[in-house]
Write a protein that holds these residues in place. Structure first.
Motif, mmCIF file in Angstrom:
data_model
loop_
_atom_site.group_PDB
_atom_site.id
_atom_site.type_symbol
_atom_site.label_atom_id
_atom_site.label_comp_id
_atom_site.label_asym_id
_atom_site.label_seq_id
_atom_site.Cartn_x
_atom_site.Cartn_y
_atom_site.Cartn_z
ATOM 1 N N GLN A 193 1.120 5.660 -1.369
ATOM 2 C CA GLN A 193 0.346 6.847 -1.735
ATOM 3 C C GLN A 193 0.654 7.258 -3.172
ATOM 4 O O GLN A 193 1.709 6.912 -3.706
ATOM 5 C CB GLN A 193 0.673 7.994 -0.781
ATOM 6 C CG GLN A 193 0.237 7.748 0.648
ATOM 7 C CD GLN A 193 0.447 8.961 1.541
ATOM 8 O OE1 GLN A 193 1.338 9.769 1.296
ATOM 9 N NE2 GLN A 193 -0.393 9.099 2.564
ATOM 10 N N ALA A 194 -0.262 7.990 -3.746
ATOM 11 C CA ALA A 194 -0.052 8.495 -5.099
ATOM 12 C C ALA A 194 1.242 9.290 -5.156
ATOM 13 O O ALA A 194 1.524 10.090 -4.265
ATOM 14 C CB ALA A 194 -1.235 9.352 -5.527
ATOM 15 N N THR A 200 -1.684 -1.398 -4.062
ATOM 16 C CA THR A 200 -2.771 -0.469 -3.799
ATOM 17 C C THR A 200 -2.196 0.935 -3.670
ATOM 18 O O THR A 200 -1.279 1.159 -2.880
ATOM 19 C CB THR A 200 -3.531 -0.826 -2.521
ATOM 20 O OG1 THR A 200 -4.023 -2.171 -2.633
ATOM 21 C CG2 THR A 200 -4.705 0.119 -2.300
ATOM 22 N N VAL A 201 -2.717 1.852 -4.472
ATOM 23 C CA VAL A 201 -2.237 3.230 -4.465
ATOM 24 C C VAL A 201 -3.374 4.120 -3.977
ATOM 25 O O VAL A 201 -4.417 4.208 -4.624
ATOM 26 C CB VAL A 201 -1.775 3.673 -5.858
ATOM 27 C CG1 VAL A 201 -1.177 5.080 -5.793
ATOM 28 C CG2 VAL A 201 -0.765 2.683 -6.429
ATOM 29 N N SER A 202 -3.154 4.756 -2.859
ATOM 30 C CA SER A 202 -4.193 5.633 -2.297
ATOM 31 C C SER A 202 -3.995 7.061 -2.801
ATOM 32 O O SER A 202 -2.882 7.501 -3.060
ATOM 33 C CB SER A 202 -4.144 5.596 -0.777
ATOM 34 O OG SER A 202 -2.911 6.113 -0.310
ATOM 35 N N SER A 203 -5.104 7.778 -2.913
ATOM 36 C CA SER A 203 -5.035 9.165 -3.417
ATOM 37 C C SER A 203 -4.836 10.160 -2.302
ATOM 38 O O SER A 203 -4.891 9.815 -1.129
ATOM 39 C CB SER A 203 -6.322 9.496 -4.175
ATOM 40 O OG SER A 203 -7.438 9.307 -3.329
ATOM 41 N N LYS A 215 -0.104 5.992 -9.496
ATOM 42 C CA LYS A 215 -1.415 6.633 -9.517
ATOM 43 C C LYS A 215 -2.448 5.681 -8.933
ATOM 44 O O LYS A 215 -2.254 4.458 -8.980
ATOM 45 C CB LYS A 215 -1.809 6.978 -10.956
ATOM 46 C CG LYS A 215 -0.801 7.823 -11.711
ATOM 47 C CD LYS A 215 -1.232 8.007 -13.156
ATOM 48 C CE LYS A 215 -0.235 8.833 -13.947
ATOM 49 N NZ LYS A 215 -0.648 8.997 -15.364
ATOM 50 N N PRO A 216 -3.557 6.194 -8.437
ATOM 51 C CA PRO A 216 -4.608 5.305 -7.925
ATOM 52 C C PRO A 216 -5.070 4.288 -8.974
ATOM 53 O O PRO A 216 -5.393 3.146 -8.613
ATOM 54 C CB PRO A 216 -5.725 6.276 -7.543
ATOM 55 C CG PRO A 216 -5.001 7.532 -7.182
ATOM 56 C CD PRO A 216 -3.854 7.611 -8.142
ATOM 57 N N GLU A 217 -5.055 4.669 -10.223
ATOM 58 C CA GLU A 217 -5.483 3.739 -11.271
ATOM 59 C C GLU A 217 -4.484 2.611 -11.531
ATOM 60 O O GLU A 217 -4.766 1.694 -12.302
ATOM 61 C CB GLU A 217 -5.771 4.482 -12.578
ATOM 62 C CG GLU A 217 -4.667 5.416 -13.034
ATOM 63 C CD GLU A 217 -4.933 6.857 -12.621
ATOM 64 O OE1 GLU A 217 -5.326 7.092 -11.447
ATOM 65 O OE2 GLU A 217 -4.723 7.758 -13.463
ATOM 66 N N GLN A 250 -0.481 -7.842 -4.609
ATOM 67 C CA GLN A 250 -1.403 -6.708 -4.601
ATOM 68 C C GLN A 250 -0.644 -5.389 -4.494
ATOM 69 O O GLN A 250 0.216 -5.228 -3.634
ATOM 70 C CB GLN A 250 -2.373 -6.830 -3.432
ATOM 71 C CG GLN A 250 -3.332 -5.657 -3.275
ATOM 72 C CD GLN A 250 -4.375 -5.602 -4.371
ATOM 73 O OE1 GLN A 250 -5.005 -6.616 -4.700
ATOM 74 N NE2 GLN A 250 -4.593 -4.422 -4.952
ATOM 75 N N THR A 290 -3.715 0.687 -9.129
ATOM 76 C CA THR A 290 -4.139 -0.309 -8.144
ATOM 77 C C THR A 290 -4.638 -1.561 -8.838
ATOM 78 O O THR A 290 -5.528 -1.504 -9.687
ATOM 79 C CB THR A 290 -5.239 0.265 -7.239
ATOM 80 O OG1 THR A 290 -4.702 1.354 -6.480
ATOM 81 C CG2 THR A 290 -5.774 -0.798 -6.301
ATOM 82 N N LEU A 311 0.850 -1.188 0.000
ATOM 83 C CA LEU A 311 0.000 0.000 0.000
ATOM 84 C C LEU A 311 0.885 1.237 0.000
ATOM 85 O O LEU A 311 1.726 1.394 0.893
ATOM 86 C CB LEU A 311 -0.910 -0.001 1.222
ATOM 87 C CG LEU A 311 -1.726 1.259 1.482
ATOM 88 C CD1 LEU A 311 -2.703 1.508 0.345
ATOM 89 C CD2 LEU A 311 -2.467 1.144 2.813
#
Length: 123
Positions: free
Chosen positions: A13-14, A120-123, A87-89, A118, A91, A11
């Motif tokens: 961040q952007a 996961t990129v959070s915005s 980027k979130p996209e 997995q 993910t 996980l």
């Protein structure tokens, strides 16, 4: 039989970076074309990047070109996917694939697959 194992997901961040690793064993690694694909929830598995057995030619999808770098370390039977400016996209579950044939951008062109990792990129 080639055994493929991915690692390095997590996980973030952007804007952050992450490096995925893929190790292939059970075959002659230096003769394998290696590819990365990803699958987001509800979507089909899509091509991300791939490299030829020699590492001379590397291919990227339009969505990651300029941000992701794929390179191989044959001495370690490993390929790495360096993912920058995430980027979130981005993910998705990222899958590594291997094949003895020439490099391809279709899931149908790879015989050996890992279980996925997995990202996961959070915005």
């Amino acid at each position: 039989q080639v055994h493929v194992v991915e690692s390095g997901g997590g996980l973030v961040q952007a804007g952050d970076s992450l490096r995925l690793s893929c190790t292939a064993s059970g075959g002659s690694f230096s003769s394998l074309a290696m590819g990365w694909f990803r699958q987001a929830p509800g979507k089909e598995r899509e091509f991300v990047a791939a490299t030829t057995w020699s590492g001379v030619d590397t291919y990227y999808s339009d969505s990651v070109r300029g941000r992701f770098i794929l390179y191989r370390a044959d001495a370690k039977n490993t390929v790495y996917l360096q993912m920058n400016r995430l980027k979130p996209e981005d993910t998705a579950v990222y899958y590594c694939a291997a094949d003895h044939s020439r490099v391809g951008t279709s899931v149908l062109e790879y015989d050996y697959w890992g279980q996925g990792t997995q990202v996961t990129v959070s915005s």
